[in-house]
Design an enzyme around this catalytic site. Structure first.
Site, PDB file in Angstrom:
ATOM      1  N   ILE A  28     -15.805   3.436 -50.387  1.00 22.56           N
ATOM      2  CA  ILE A  28     -15.122   2.135 -50.478  1.00 22.56           C
ATOM      3  C   ILE A  28     -15.770   1.169 -49.500  1.00 22.56           C
ATOM      4  O   ILE A  28     -15.880   1.457 -48.302  1.00 22.56           O
ATOM      5  CB  ILE A  28     -13.617   2.282 -50.190  1.00 22.56           C
ATOM      6  N   ASP A  99     -21.153   0.402 -45.750  1.00 25.56           N
ATOM      7  CA  ASP A  99     -20.408   1.660 -45.714  1.00 25.56           C
ATOM      8  C   ASP A  99     -19.327   1.647 -44.645  1.00 25.56           C
ATOM      9  O   ASP A  99     -18.198   2.068 -44.894  1.00 25.56           O
ATOM     10  CB  ASP A  99     -21.385   2.809 -45.470  1.00 25.56           C
ATOM     11  N   LYS A 185     -22.184  17.580 -40.335  1.00 23.83           N
ATOM     12  CA  LYS A 185     -21.031  17.191 -41.157  1.00 23.83           C
ATOM     13  C   LYS A 185     -20.596  15.795 -40.702  1.00 23.83           C
ATOM     14  O   LYS A 185     -19.865  15.649 -39.720  1.00 23.83           O
ATOM     15  CB  LYS A 185     -19.903  18.220 -41.000  1.00 23.83           C
ATOM     16  N   LEU A 189     -15.709   8.998 -44.216  1.00 20.02           N
ATOM     17  CA  LEU A 189     -15.545   7.549 -44.356  1.00 20.02           C
ATOM     18  C   LEU A 189     -16.864   6.798 -44.311  1.00 20.02           C
ATOM     19  O   LEU A 189     -16.910   5.620 -44.677  1.00 20.02           O
ATOM     20  CB  LEU A 189     -14.613   7.019 -43.266  1.00 20.02           C
ATOM     21  N   GLY A 238     -15.238  12.579 -31.934  1.00 25.16           N
ATOM     22  CA  GLY A 238     -14.117  12.104 -32.744  1.00 25.16           C
ATOM     23  C   GLY A 238     -12.862  11.996 -31.904  1.00 25.16           C
ATOM     24  O   GLY A 238     -12.919  11.796 -30.686  1.00 25.16           O
ATOM     25  N   SER A 239     -11.714  12.168 -32.542  1.00 28.49           N
ATOM     26  CA  SER A 239     -10.429  11.963 -31.870  1.00 28.49           C
ATOM     27  C   SER A 239     -10.061  13.146 -30.985  1.00 28.49           C
ATOM     28  O   SER A 239     -10.533  14.274 -31.177  1.00 28.49           O
ATOM     29  CB  SER A 239      -9.327  11.766 -32.913  1.00 28.49           C
ATOM     30  N   THR A 242      -8.312  15.991 -33.138  1.00 28.97           N
ATOM     31  CA  THR A 242      -9.219  16.849 -33.890  1.00 28.97           C
ATOM     32  C   THR A 242     -10.083  17.673 -32.941  1.00 28.97           C
ATOM     33  O   THR A 242     -10.358  18.848 -33.191  1.00 28.97           O
ATOM     34  CB  THR A 242     -10.103  16.009 -34.824  1.00 28.97           C
ATOM     35  N   GLY A 243     -10.521  17.076 -31.837  1.00 26.42           N
ATOM     36  CA  GLY A 243     -11.325  17.803 -30.864  1.00 26.42           C
ATOM     37  C   GLY A 243     -10.586  19.007 -30.306  1.00 26.42           C
ATOM     38  O   GLY A 243     -11.173  20.077 -30.085  1.00 26.42           O
ATOM     39  N   LYS A 245      -8.394  20.756 -31.920  1.00 24.61           N
ATOM     40  CA  LYS A 245      -8.420  21.784 -32.976  1.00 24.61           C
ATOM     41  C   LYS A 245      -9.775  22.472 -33.036  1.00 24.61           C
ATOM     42  O   LYS A 245      -9.859  23.690 -33.224  1.00 24.61           O
ATOM     43  CB  LYS A 245      -8.087  21.141 -34.325  1.00 24.61           C
ATOM     44  N   GLU A 260     -16.840  14.923 -27.376  1.00 22.56           N
ATOM     45  CA  GLU A 260     -16.799  13.514 -26.944  1.00 22.56           C
ATOM     46  C   GLU A 260     -15.663  12.866 -27.704  1.00 22.56           C
ATOM     47  O   GLU A 260     -15.732  12.686 -28.911  1.00 22.56           O
ATOM     48  CB  GLU A 260     -18.153  12.847 -27.240  1.00 22.56           C
ATOM     49  N   CYS A 294     -15.694   4.356 -29.102  1.00 25.77           N
ATOM     50  CA  CYS A 294     -14.967   5.315 -28.267  1.00 25.77           C
ATOM     51  C   CYS A 294     -14.913   4.857 -26.820  1.00 25.77           C
ATOM     52  O   CYS A 294     -13.953   5.120 -26.103  1.00 25.77           O
ATOM     53  CB  CYS A 294     -15.607   6.693 -28.377  1.00 25.77           C
ATOM     54  N   GLU A 393      -5.496   4.787 -27.584  1.00 27.54           N
ATOM     55  CA  GLU A 393      -6.711   4.217 -28.163  1.00 27.54           C
ATOM     56  C   GLU A 393      -6.392   3.564 -29.507  1.00 27.54           C
ATOM     57  O   GLU A 393      -5.835   4.203 -30.398  1.00 27.54           O
ATOM     58  CB  GLU A 393      -7.753   5.326 -28.348  1.00 27.54           C
TER      59      GLU A 393
END
Length: 503
Positions: A28, A99, A185, A189, A238-239, A242-243, A245, A260, A294, A393
Site C-alpha cells: 500500500i 513504499d 526478514k 510494511l 524494532g519495538s 517484539t524484541g 519476544k 535495537e 528509533c 515512543e
C-alpha cells in the site's frame, strides 16, 4: 507517471521461489492509500527450507566457498553489490519513497549510505585477513597462542520499515563480511527494496544460499526464524515488545541476540544556544524520516529563560515544513507508513490533549491532503512527567516540550525514561556539553546537532533500547566468534604425571 513495482518471490538458495503456501501480501502506497503491488508471504515451512539452504552454503566445499574464504574474496562481492546499488540509486530511491513514505531526497540519501556501508565493510573484510592468527603473549615460553576470528554461522536478521534497505544493510553487510550466511526478514510494511537487493546479489553472482530474503508477517516468518534451532544468532531492530519476544525465543537455546529497540530520546537546549540553529536541529531530530526514527529526540528540554521565544520560533519553523507526496520536489515530510501507524499517532495526540497538554501546532491531517496517512508536524507543551506522550515512543512527527531551570534538573529529566538510545545537547559552552554528555544515560549523544549517523561509528542503546552495538568495527564483531588456539612447543614432556617407564 506510475512507477512499476517489480513482482518478486522469496529469495532462497540463490533463486526466486514461490512461498510453500503461495500467500502474498498487498503493498500500500502510504501517500495515496492505494494498493500498488504485492510481496510473497513466507511461513514456517519456508523458514525451514531457507535455514537448510544457508547451512549447506556455509558447509559447501568444507567452507572454502565462503566461510573459510579470505576476507579479500568476500570483499569483492560486497564492492560489486555497492556498485550495482549506486547504478540503480534513482530507481531504488523512488521505490523506497512510495513504499514507506519518506521524502525522495531522504530516500536517495539512504541509498547512498547503503552503497557506502557495503564499501566500508568490504574494507573491514579485507582487514580481517591480517588479524587472523594474531599472536597472544603468554607468560610461559613452552606455549604459543593465537586467535582465530571465525564467522558465527547462520544469522537471522529482522529489520524495520523506517529505513527499509539501509537498516537491513547495517546487518547484512557486516554479516557477509564476517563470512556468515544470512537470512533477512524485512518488515512486511516495506520490503520492496530488500527484494531488489536479492536481484542485485543474483547479478553479481553471490554464492547461492549466502544471503536469503524472506518477506512476510512477523508472526508467520519472523517468529519461526527467531526460534529456529539451526540459526546461530539473531539481530533484531524494532519495538521493545517484539524484541522481548525475540529474546525469550532465543533464550530457550541460549542463542545470542543483538537488540535495537527504539527510544524516547531527549534534546537539551541551554540558554546560550543560537536559537535558529537550535530550532532547526530540534525539528530535524524529531521530524526527519516523518518522525519515524528509533533515535528521534522527541522530548525537548529547553531552559526556562528562553522557552517562550524558542517555542515561538519552533512553531514558525514547523509551519514552513513542506508536507506533500514524497515524490514531489521539496517535500520535507511525507506520510507515516500505514493506516495503523496513522491512527496510533493521532491517538497519542488526542490522549495528550485529554490529559491537559497544549497542542502548539499541528496535531491533525494537513488540510490540503485529503488522501494518504499524513500527520502535520506537531509540537505539544504543558506536558507532565507522567503523561503518555512524554514517556512512550510515538514514532511519528510529534515533539513534546518541558522546561528546566538548572543543568542538574535537565539531566535528571533527560534520564527519567525506560529508554537509552540517543540524546542531544545544544549549547555554546563546550565544557558544559562534555559534562552533560557524560551524565546522559544513552548509547549515542549528539552535541550541537541531532541524528547524524555514520557507518564508521557504533550505534546502539542502553536500558529498554536494547544492547549490543551495530556499525563500525563493533558491527563486524557481532558476527564473529573468537577461537583461542594454544600449542605446546617444548621438546620436553609435560611431566605432571610420573611416566610408567620410570617406575
Amino acid at each position: 507517471m506510475a512507477i512499476p513495482i517489480p513482482s518478486r518471490q522469496l529469495f532462497i538458495d540463490g533463486e526466486w521461489r514461490e512461498p510453500i503456501q503461495k500467500k502474498r501480501l498487498p503493498i500500500i502506497n502510504p501517500a495515496t492509500e492505494e494498493i500498488i503491488g504485492d510481496i510473497p508471504a513466507a511461513t514456517a515451512e519456508d523458514v525451514d527450507i531457507t535455514v537448510d539452504a544457508a547451512r549447506r552454503a556455509l558447509a559447501r566445499n568444507r567452507g572454502r566457498d565462503w566461510a573459510s574464504a579470505s576476507g579479500a574474496y568476500r570483499a569483492k562481492y560486497l564492492r560489486a553489490i555497492a556498485a550495482k546499488i549506486t547504478v540503480r540509486k534513482s530507481e531504488l530511491a523512488k521505490l523506497e519513497a512510495i513504499d514507506c513514505g519518506k521524502p525522495l531526497e531522504e530516500a536517495a540519501w539512504d541509498i547512498d549510505d547503503v552503497a557506502a556501508c557495503f564499501e566500508y565493510y568490504a574494507d573491514l573484510a579485507e582487514g580481517l585477513d591480517s588479524k587472523q592468527k594474531a599472536p597472544i603473549s603468554l607468560p610461559m615460553e613452552t606455549f604459543k597462542c593465537h586467535v582465530l576470528r571465525e564467522p558465527i554461522g547462520v544469522v537471522g536478521l529482522i529489520t524495520p520499515w523506517n529505513y527499509p534497505l539501509l537498516m537491513a544493510i547495517w546487518k547484512v553487510a557486516p554479516a557477509l563480511a564476517a563470512g556468515c550466511a544470512a537470512i533477512l526478514k524485512p518488515s512486511e510494511l516495506a520490503s520492496i527494496t530488500c527484494l531488489e537487493l536479492a536481484q542485485v546479489c543474483m547479478e553479481v553472482g553471490l554464492p547461492a544460499g549466502i544471503l536469503n530474503i524472506l518477506t512476510g508477517l512477523g508472526t508467520e516468518a519472523g517468529a519461526p526464524l527467531a526460534s529456529h534451532p539451526h540459526v546461530d544468532k539473531i539481530a533484531f531492530t524494532g519495538s521493545f515488545a517484539t524484541g522481548s519476544k525475540v529474546m525469550t525465543a532465543a533464550a530457550q537455546m541460549v542463542k545470542p541476540v543483538i537488540l535495537e529497540l527504539g527510544g524516547k530520546s531527549p534534546i537539551l537546549v541551554f540558554e546560550d544556544a543560537d536559537l535558529d540553529k537550535a530550532a532547526e536541529w530540534t525539528l530535524f531530530g524529531c521530524f526527519w524520516t516523518n518522525g519515524q526514527i528509533c533515535s528521534a529526540t522527541s522530548r525537548l528540554l529547553v531552559h526556562e529563560s528562553i522557552a517562550a521565544e524558542f517555542l515561538d520560533r519552533l512553531v514558525k519553523w514547523s509551519k514552513k515544513i513542506r508536507v506533500s507526496d514524497p515524490l514531489e520536489e521539496g517535500c520535507r515530510l511525507g506520510p507515516v507508513v500505514s493506516g495503523g501507524q496513522y491512527e496510533k499517532v493521532l491517538k497519542f495526540i488526542s490522549t495528550a490533549r485529554s490529559e491537559g497538554a497544549t497542542i502548539l501546532c499541528g496535531g491533525a491531517r494537513p488540510q490540503h491532503l485529503k488522501k494518504g496517512f499524513y500527520v502535520e508536524p506537531t509540537i505539544i507543551s504543558d506536558v507532565s512527567n507522567s503523561m503518555q506522550i512524554w514517556r512512550e515512543e510515538v514514532f511519528g512527527p510529534v515533539l513534546c516540550v518541558k522546561t528546566f531551570s538548572t543543568e542538574d534538573e535537565a539531566i535528571e529529566l533527560a534520564n527519567d525514561t525506560h529508554y537509552g538510545l540517543g540524546a542531544a545537547v545544544i549549547s555554546k559552552d563546550l565544557e558544559r556539553c562534555e559534562r552533560v554528555t557524560k551524565a546522559l544515560q544513552a548509547g549515542i549523544v549528539w552535541v550541537n546537532c541531532s541524528q547524524p549517523c555514520f557507518c564508521q561509528a557504533p550505534w546502539g542503546g542502553n536500558k529498554r533500547s536494547g544492547f549490543g552495538r551495530e556499525l563500525g568495527e563493533w558491527g563486524l564483531e557481532n558476527y564473529l566468534s573468537v577461537k583461542q588456539v594454544t600449542q605446546y612447543i617444548s621438546d620436553e614432556p609435560w611431566g605432571w604425571y610420573e611416566s610408567p617407564s620410570k617406575l
